[in-house]
Scaffold this active site. Structure first.
Site, PDB file in Angstrom:
ATOM      1  N   PRO A 113       0.829  -1.218   0.000  1.00  0.00           N
ATOM      2  CA  PRO A 113       0.000   0.000   0.000  1.00  0.00           C
ATOM      3  C   PRO A 113       0.852   1.252   0.000  1.00  0.00           C
ATOM      4  CG  PRO A 113      -0.637  -1.511   1.763  1.00  0.00           C
ATOM      5  CD  PRO A 113       0.604  -2.035   1.164  1.00  0.00           C
ATOM      6  N   TYR A 114       0.234   2.340  -0.450  1.00  0.00           N
ATOM      7  CA  TYR A 114       0.891   3.651  -0.416  1.00  0.00           C
ATOM      8  C   TYR A 114       0.001   4.586   0.383  1.00  0.00           C
ATOM      9  CZ  TYR A 114       2.210   8.342  -1.818  1.00  0.00           C
ATOM     10  OH  TYR A 114       2.570   9.661  -1.795  1.00  0.00           O
TER      11      TYR A 114
END
Lengths: 69, 69, 69, 69, 69, 69
Positions: free
Chosen positions: F2-3
């Site tokens: 994830p970012y």
């Protein structure tokens, strides 16, 4: 050459084409009037976000809408 | 560990899987060659944006495309 | 008219002008070759992020660098 | 009044409403505990990204998943 | 509760406080008029980007400015 | 993989290293607990924004702070 990103929730089927056009023109005009930016290279991207995916006050907007907020 | 976000309009059904792969690999290679960044932790996210939601020159791309632009 | 945002850590005083130019040209060329996008309206923004402000694996990059990673 | 954007891949039909709520509440609480930020004006937006559109290590996540990664 | 991000180049020392205020108010008013969004939860973030870090037409804005563009 | 991007205002000299570490670890742990995401490829970027550049309720945060808000 400014870049503008607008994130709003997707409600009642989402924004109409006219509403999107009004936002794009309005922001572009604002940047031209305020900072003399060239409309020809002003980029505007509108993201319509699912109400379950948008949080405010630790709640999903979908839940806030159920309470009439 | 760089992060790259690419926003393009969704046209003709959107990008093919191969086109997306080419963009992801091309950007990752570019960052490795230019800044010696480690591909293993380079993140690339491609956003395909509806043509009504993407503005340039105070117009929606959908309208510009109707004029052949 | 694509928009590309590249986030990298600011290390050893930050990227040189030439490195930034190479990234801007490289990404613009990639979009032209892959998707036939017009370079004239392709926008690239490079954000250089402080190493304390960039996290990977629950750690700040500044700490990972101290371990030689 | 912080703004938080979370990008994750859309897998197995996407996040459930409860998972999104947990992320929104968890991030809002974290900002309140760590920086005493007011939950009432903390905005959280979750973007669910197609696995073909998310790259890591020069590959699409969809391909990495096929290898069980 | 919309979120708006404006990226412009940092030129001649950057935007004045008044210019930033005008952009913040102008965008918030536009969203209220167009989509009846509540100003109280409309967030606007202005990023001022170094001219070396902003690319258009495969060039850095700093170089385009040297040519008077 | 994830970012996460966190934008907060830069106040009283900005966040301390420890506060940034706490945010990075807290968000990474939250994604692991909630979605079983791998911390090793979870990227977190914290942007500290000047109070003149951050708007809420059509006002700059700097002005709201002068009123004690």
């Amino acid at each position: 050459m400014p870049y503008v990103n607008i994130k709003v929730t997707k409600e009642n089927g989402g924004l109409t084409k006219e509403e999107k056009q009004k936002l794009i023109k309005g922001v572009t005009d604002l940047l031209q009037e305020t900072l003399h930016k060239n409309p020809a290279s002003t980029v505007v991207v509108i993201d319509e976000v699912d109400m379950d995916n948008y949080g405010l006050g630790a709640e999903q907007i979908s839940d806030r809408r159920k309470r009439g907020e």
